[in-house]
Design a protein around this motif. Structure first.
Motif, PDB file in Angstrom:
ATOM      1  N   LEU A 245       1.042  -1.180   0.015  1.00 52.17           N
ATOM      2  CA  LEU A 245       0.027  -0.129  -0.215  1.00 52.17           C
ATOM      3  C   LEU A 245       0.731   1.461  -0.041  1.00 52.17           C
ATOM      4  N   VAL A 246       0.867   1.987  -1.056  1.00 52.29           N
ATOM      5  CA  VAL A 246       1.544   2.979  -1.211  1.00 52.29           C
ATOM      6  C   VAL A 246       1.138   4.530  -0.522  1.00 52.29           C
ATOM      7  N   SER A 247      -0.343   4.757  -0.520  1.00 54.91           N
ATOM      8  CA  SER A 247      -0.704   5.985   0.037  1.00 54.91           C
ATOM      9  C   SER A 247      -2.258   5.620  -0.129  1.00 54.91           C
ATOM     10  N   THR A 248      -2.932   6.598   1.026  1.00 51.80           N
ATOM     11  CA  THR A 248      -4.414   6.373   0.956  1.00 51.80           C
ATOM     12  C   THR A 248      -4.951   7.912   1.074  1.00 51.80           C
ATOM     13  N   TRP A 249      -6.208   8.047   0.773  1.00 51.67           N
ATOM     14  CA  TRP A 249      -6.851   9.388   0.952  1.00 51.67           C
ATOM     15  C   TRP A 249      -8.300   9.393   1.408  1.00 51.67           C
ATOM     16  N   LYS A 250      -8.493  10.092   2.291  1.00 53.24           N
ATOM     17  CA  LYS A 250      -9.943   9.970   2.701  1.00 53.24           C
ATOM     18  C   LYS A 250     -10.556  11.541   2.616  1.00 53.24           C
ATOM     19  N   ASN A 251     -11.748  11.415   2.325  1.00 48.88           N
ATOM     20  CA  ASN A 251     -12.484  12.873   2.188  1.00 48.88           C
ATOM     21  C   ASN A 251     -12.336  13.517   3.610  1.00 48.88           C
ATOM     22  N   PRO A 252     -11.884  14.810   3.520  1.00 50.24           N
ATOM     23  CA  PRO A 252     -11.667  15.368   4.864  1.00 50.24           C
ATOM     24  C   PRO A 252     -13.073  15.867   5.362  1.00 50.24           C
ATOM     25  N   GLU A 253     -14.124  15.975   4.785  1.00 49.35           N
ATOM     26  CA  GLU A 253     -15.407  16.228   5.220  1.00 49.35           C
ATOM     27  C   GLU A 253     -16.156  14.828   5.825  1.00 49.35           C
ATOM     28  N   ILE A 254     -15.521  13.637   5.686  1.00 56.99           N
ATOM     29  CA  ILE A 254     -16.172  12.577   6.078  1.00 56.99           C
ATOM     30  C   ILE A 254     -15.285  12.252   7.496  1.00 56.99           C
TER      31      ILE A 254
ATOM     32  N   LEU B  83     -13.650   4.230  -3.168  1.00 53.12           N
ATOM     33  CA  LEU B  83     -14.957   3.825  -2.523  1.00 53.12           C
ATOM     34  C   LEU B  83     -15.762   4.902  -2.899  1.00 53.12           C
ATOM     35  N   TYR B  84     -16.800   4.914  -3.444  1.00 52.50           N
ATOM     36  CA  TYR B  84     -17.971   6.053  -3.705  1.00 52.50           C
ATOM     37  C   TYR B  84     -19.001   5.982  -2.944  1.00 52.50           C
ATOM     38  N   CYS B  85     -19.669   6.859  -2.635  1.00 50.59           N
ATOM     39  CA  CYS B  85     -20.914   6.889  -1.927  1.00 50.59           C
ATOM     40  C   CYS B  85     -21.945   7.219  -3.117  1.00 50.59           C
ATOM     41  N   ILE B  86     -22.936   6.410  -2.982  1.00 55.07           N
ATOM     42  CA  ILE B  86     -24.049   6.984  -4.104  1.00 55.07           C
ATOM     43  C   ILE B  86     -25.492   6.968  -3.203  1.00 55.07           C
ATOM     44  N   CYS B  87     -25.137   7.820  -2.290  1.00 50.54           N
ATOM     45  CA  CYS B  87     -26.342   8.298  -1.296  1.00 50.54           C
ATOM     46  C   CYS B  87     -27.303   9.223  -2.030  1.00 50.54           C
ATOM     47  N   VAL B  88     -28.415   9.192  -1.579  1.00 50.75           N
ATOM     48  CA  VAL B  88     -29.348  10.208  -2.074  1.00 50.75           C
ATOM     49  C   VAL B  88     -28.838  11.909  -1.926  1.00 50.75           C
ATOM     50  N   GLY B  89     -28.697  12.516  -2.882  1.00 52.83           N
ATOM     51  CA  GLY B  89     -28.341  13.830  -2.966  1.00 52.83           C
ATOM     52  C   GLY B  89     -26.847  13.928  -3.290  1.00 52.83           C
ATOM     53  N   LYS B  90     -26.057  12.915  -3.575  1.00 49.41           N
ATOM     54  CA  LYS B  90     -24.633  12.995  -3.714  1.00 49.41           C
ATOM     55  C   LYS B  90     -24.410  12.245  -4.949  1.00 49.41           C
ATOM     56  N   GLU B  91     -23.730  12.991  -5.755  1.00 54.36           N
ATOM     57  CA  GLU B  91     -23.205  12.459  -6.993  1.00 54.36           C
ATOM     58  C   GLU B  91     -21.883  11.616  -7.057  1.00 54.36           C
ATOM     59  N   ARG B  92     -22.045  10.329  -6.688  1.00 52.07           N
ATOM     60  CA  ARG B  92     -21.127   9.569  -6.678  1.00 52.07           C
ATOM     61  C   ARG B  92     -19.843  10.148  -5.930  1.00 52.07           C
ATOM     62  N   GLU B  93     -20.014  10.557  -4.784  1.00 50.73           N
ATOM     63  CA  GLU B  93     -18.874  11.441  -4.044  1.00 50.73           C
ATOM     64  C   GLU B  93     -17.865  10.426  -3.397  1.00 50.73           C
ATOM     65  N   LEU B  94     -16.465  10.693  -3.867  1.00 53.66           N
ATOM     66  CA  LEU B  94     -15.319   9.990  -3.524  1.00 53.66           C
ATOM     67  C   LEU B  94     -15.587   9.960  -2.163  1.00 53.66           C
ATOM     68  N   ILE B  95     -15.272   8.796  -1.104  1.00 54.95           N
ATOM     69  CA  ILE B  95     -15.037   8.861   0.482  1.00 54.95           C
ATOM     70  C   ILE B  95     -13.685   8.473   0.359  1.00 54.95           C
ATOM     71  N   TRP B  96     -13.099   7.523  -0.245  1.00 57.91           N
ATOM     72  CA  TRP B  96     -11.679   6.907   0.250  1.00 57.91           C
ATOM     73  C   TRP B  96     -11.071   6.464  -0.950  1.00 57.91           C
ATOM     74  N   ARG B  97      -9.744   6.553  -0.989  1.00 57.38           N
ATOM     75  CA  ARG B  97      -9.015   6.039  -1.987  1.00 57.38           C
ATOM     76  C   ARG B  97      -7.641   5.319  -1.649  1.00 57.38           C
ATOM     77  N   GLY B  98      -7.220   4.153  -2.131  1.00 56.43           N
ATOM     78  CA  GLY B  98      -5.970   3.578  -1.892  1.00 56.43           C
ATOM     79  C   GLY B  98      -5.282   3.307  -2.873  1.00 56.43           C
ATOM     80  N   ASN B  99      -3.977   3.527  -2.990  1.00 53.34           N
ATOM     81  CA  ASN B  99      -3.036   3.187  -4.270  1.00 53.34           C
ATOM     82  C   ASN B  99      -2.104   2.034  -3.788  1.00 53.34           C
ATOM     83  N   LEU B 100      -1.722   0.879  -4.593  1.00 50.78           N
ATOM     84  CA  LEU B 100      -0.814   0.007  -4.343  1.00 50.78           C
ATOM     85  C   LEU B 100      -0.075  -0.141  -5.451  1.00 50.78           C
ATOM     86  N   GLU B 101       1.219  -0.652  -5.236  1.00 50.66           N
ATOM     87  CA  GLU B 101       2.120  -1.122  -6.079  1.00 50.66           C
ATOM     88  C   GLU B 101       2.214  -2.770  -6.177  1.00 50.66           C
ATOM     89  N   VAL B 102       2.155  -3.130  -7.096  1.00 46.78           N
ATOM     90  CA  VAL B 102       2.152  -4.694  -7.444  1.00 46.78           C
ATOM     91  C   VAL B 102       3.037  -5.155  -8.368  1.00 46.78           C
TER      92      VAL B 102
END
Length: 208
Positions: free
Chosen positions: A21-30, A161-180
């Motif tokens: 796992l190289v890096s991760t990102w999480k939506n700061p609003e979550i 990871l995308y949220c598909i909740c009502v009122g939110k348009e495929r909002e990005l919640i979390w992302r992980g980057n890997l090297e393989v």
């Protein structure tokens, strides 16, 4: 992206010691994100590896009390065999909402690069050669041994990871980057991948 790169997405995930796992990102609003029903999407042309990967990831969710479904059970052959428009994907999102889904976990290869290394002679790595002839004889197979230099592909894999909740348009919640690195063992690699991704998500209070 070349089709070959996409088709071997999960054949890449094969070496326990070479997947990191190289890096991760999480939506700061979550602060905390819980999902009750997740669609697992593994983008790959090879149906067998796609089935294996999605099945094991769905089981991982189930083991942690989260309902999940494989995309292969939702997207028919016709859907994945052609390009889709934004409007078509919006319709899919609405269908997912109607079926109670609130998140999509999406994995894909985003890039690859070729690396070159050489075979180490561990027994002589610290040897001090005082004569040219000894040094030359010890290493002369650099000229003709095709196994002296080894090439391998390093793949950059991304899980989002995308949220598909009502009122939110495929909002990005979390992302992980890997090297393989180049494949060695399918089962171990997928297990390593699952542990890295779910572990990182758990540490950041995402789903798990």
């Amino acid at each position: 992206m070349k089709p070959k790169v996409i088709s071997i997405l999960f054949l890449l995930l094969m070496s326990c010691s070479s997947t990191k796992l190289v890096s991760t990102w999480k939506n700061p609003e979550i602060v905390l994100f819980d999902a009750y029903k997740v669609l697992v999407v593994g983008m790959a042309q090879d149906e067998n590896v796609r089935v294996d990967f999605e099945t094991r990831l769905v089981q991982k969710f189930s083991d942690n009390g989260v309902e999940a479904m494989r995309s292969i059970d939702l997207f028919d052959v016709e859907f994945t065999s052609s390009e889709k428009s934004e409007d078509e994907l919006t319709e899919v999102e609405q269908q997912l909402l109607d079926k109670g889904f609130d998140a999509i976990l999406f994995t894909k290869v985003v890039g690859t690069e070729n690396r070159r290394t050489f075979r180490e002679r561990m027994n002589n790595i610290d040897a001090m050669f005082t004569r040219f002839s000894s040094d030359y004889l010890e290493h002369q197979d650099i000229y003709y041994d095709p196994g002296y230099y080894e090439t391998f592909n390093l793949y950059h894999v991304e899980t989002s990871l995308y949220c598909i909740c009502v009122g939110k348009e495929r909002e990005l919640i979390w992302r992980g980057n890997l090297e393989v690195m180049e494949p060695a063992n399918m089962d171990k690699a997928i297990d390593t991948y699952l542990k890295l991704i779910t572990g990182a998500m758990s540490e950041q209070d995402v789903i798990f």
